[in-house]
Scaffold this motif. Structure first.
Motif, short mmCIF file in Angstrom:
data_model
loop_
_atom_site.label_atom_id
_atom_site.label_comp_id
_atom_site.label_asym_id
_atom_site.label_seq_id
_atom_site.Cartn_x
_atom_site.Cartn_y
_atom_site.Cartn_z
N VAL A 172 54.54 81.54 16.35
CA VAL A 172 53.51 82.62 16.60
C VAL A 172 52.39 82.23 15.79
CG1 VAL A 172 52.96 85.05 16.31
CG2 VAL A 172 55.28 84.42 16.97
N GLN A 202 48.70 87.45 17.51
CA GLN A 202 49.15 88.48 18.10
C GLN A 202 48.05 89.44 18.25
OE1 GLN A 202 52.47 89.74 14.89
NE2 GLN A 202 54.02 89.15 16.64
N SER A 223 50.09 96.51 24.56
CA SER A 223 50.67 95.12 23.83
C SER A 223 50.50 93.99 24.79
CB SER A 223 52.05 95.42 23.30
OG SER A 223 52.75 95.60 24.55
N PRO A 266 51.88 89.66 25.10
CA PRO A 266 52.82 88.87 24.25
C PRO A 266 52.06 88.10 23.40
CG PRO A 266 53.03 88.62 26.47
CD PRO A 266 51.89 89.38 26.29
N SER A 267 52.95 87.69 22.07
CA SER A 267 52.17 86.75 21.18
C SER A 267 51.49 85.40 22.00
CB SER A 267 53.25 86.38 19.98
OG SER A 267 54.30 85.64 20.61
N PRO A 301 54.24 94.43 12.42
CA PRO A 301 54.58 94.47 13.62
C PRO A 301 54.30 95.49 14.22
CG PRO A 301 55.91 93.17 12.23
CD PRO A 301 55.03 93.97 11.14
N GLN A 326 64.34 90.69 13.29
CA GLN A 326 63.07 90.20 12.56
C GLN A 326 62.81 91.38 11.59
OE1 GLN A 326 62.21 86.86 12.56
NE2 GLN A 326 63.72 86.45 13.97
N ASP A 352 59.21 93.36 19.25
CA ASP A 352 59.69 91.99 19.60
C ASP A 352 61.21 91.90 19.40
OD1 ASP A 352 57.10 91.12 20.03
OD2 ASP A 352 56.97 90.04 17.98
N ASP A 353 61.77 92.92 18.59
CA ASP A 353 63.16 93.00 18.40
C ASP A 353 63.80 93.55 19.59
OD1 ASP A 353 63.26 91.44 15.88
OD2 ASP A 353 62.97 93.26 14.76
N GLN A 368 62.65 93.70 22.45
CA GLN A 368 62.60 92.58 23.70
C GLN A 368 63.77 91.64 23.56
OE1 GLN A 368 57.93 92.20 25.08
NE2 GLN A 368 58.19 91.51 22.96
N PRO A 409 60.90 90.87 28.70
CA PRO A 409 59.74 91.47 28.12
C PRO A 409 59.18 92.65 28.36
CG PRO A 409 59.64 89.81 30.22
CD PRO A 409 61.08 90.17 29.93
#
Length: 378
Positions: free
Chosen positions: A31, A34, A88, A90-91, A284, A335, A350-351, A353, A359
């Motif tokens: 990453v 973000q 949001s 994606p990274s 996050p 994470q 993110d977790d 997903q 996604p």
């Protein structure tokens, strides 16, 4: 081992280290940034034409494949719109743009973009639609544009003015300079009329909103920007080489040049990385797990101090303060820990997903969450 053998091995190890570039050490899961977007700018794709803004098909494909392999995520123009309004992304998000509406976009870039499923938007000079083959570099026809926008859900078009992509005798860009005998008021009306003409000519060629523009030569003025906004333009792009963030003026969005023949895939990655906006203390993105489950068509219930989620045929258990979750009979490492705050059990986006394997797009301003629309080609 003798000193000579040891020295030989050490030299060999150093040599191998030097041969491995920093890029080779990077992984697809890295990453780099973000909550910001690298908007890339291209123009002409041709294997024999040469200029500072022309690249070959091979270079374009190599650039895009390298970005994909390094963990960059390409987004659509619509996803970029949503991002600028609170959603949001994606990274390592990237938006690909092309200027001028050249026919080479259809013949050379479009096949590559569709094969790799890379979204893009092309900003078209609409006066060329009347005679696409009449200019020095042929332009796309209405039929070609319509085919791309209707056969995919990820190739978009926008305005590059109708007939103001040129320089005046004074050397100023027509969008911002006064022509001979033209008053400030006359010029503003000229810009407004031109922008409306561009929007009007492109609107029948797509089913999606026509509200994006790239300024010719990347140049604008407060007066010109105000007029294109009156014509319905909500997102306008410059050539200021920076990352795009939500704090940017929606009518002054920066772009990073990727369309010069000397920009290798490795240089492009580095060009993006060195422009990343530092985000001290960035944490996050967390969401209400129960609300997310409900919006995604599932259910949620608290049982024994843990949150039980069900999405489709799969059940998930989220234990507060834990960095693991249960998916069916399997334990999944997270994470970030699951937290409880103000009666809500939250999980990092993110977790979630990773947990459900799909996604997602979350808009913190509205509290809404949905699956990302999959890219498709008819």
């Amino acid at each position: 081992m003798s000193k000579r053998l040891l020295l030989t091995a050490l030299i060999g190890l150093i040599g191998m280290t030097l041969l491995l570039s920093p890029l080779q050490a990077e992984k697809a899961g890295d990453v780099y940034y973000q909550d910001q977007v690298a908007v890339l700018m291209y123009h002409h794709v041709h294997d024999t034409d040469t200029s500072s803004s022309t690249i070959t098909r091979k270079l374009l494909q190599d650039q895009l494949q390298t970005l994909l392999s390094r963990g960059f995520h390409f987004i659509t123009l619509d996803e970029f719109r949503q991002y600028m309004n609170g959603a949001s992304v994606p990274s390592n998000a990237v938006l690909v743009t092309f200027d001028d509406g050249y026919q080479s976009f259809y013949t050379s870039a479009y096949p590559i973009l569709t094969s790799l499923r890379v979204p893009a938007v092309n900003f078209v000079i609409t006066t060329d639609l009347a005679n696409p083959l009449g200019s020095y570099i042929p332009s796309m026809s209405k039929e070609q544009i319509s085919e791309m926008t209707h056969n995919t859900n990820f190739i978009d078009i926008g305005c590059h003015t109708d007939n103001m992509h040129h320089k005046l005798p004074s050397g100023e860009a027509a969008l911002i300079g006064l022509d001979r005998g033209e008053s400030e008021a006359d010029h503003e009306q000229h810009v407004l009329k031109d922008a409306k003409a561009c929007v009007g000519k492109l609107t029948p060629l797509t089913d999606r909103p026509l509200d994006a523009m790239a300024y010719p030569f990347g140049i604008t003025s407060p007066a010109a920007t105000a007029q294109v906004a009156k014509a319905g333009i909500r997102y306008a792009f410059t050539i200021s080489p920076e990352m795009a963030t939500r704090s940017a003026d929606h009518l002054l969005i920066p772009r990073i040049n990727a369309g010069s023949p000397n920009i290798t895939p490795e240089l492009l990655v580095r060009s993006i990385q060195r422009r990343v906006v530092a985000q001290p203390g960035h944490s996050p993105l967390r969401i209400d797990a129960a609300s997310a489950a409900a919006q995604l068509g599932g259910t949620a219930a608290v049982e024994g101090g843990a949150l039980q989620l069900r999405l489709g045929d799969t059940a998930f258990t989220l234990e507060v303060n834990a960095r693991t979750a249960t998916r069916g009979d399997a334990r999944v490492k997270l994470q970030e820990p699951v937290l409880r705050s103000h009666g809500q059990v939250t999980i990092a986006l993110d977790d979630l997903q990773a947990l459900i394997g799909r996604p997602l797009v979350y808009n913190a301003a509205t509290g809404t969450i949905a699956e990302r629309v999959p890219l498709s080609v008819k």
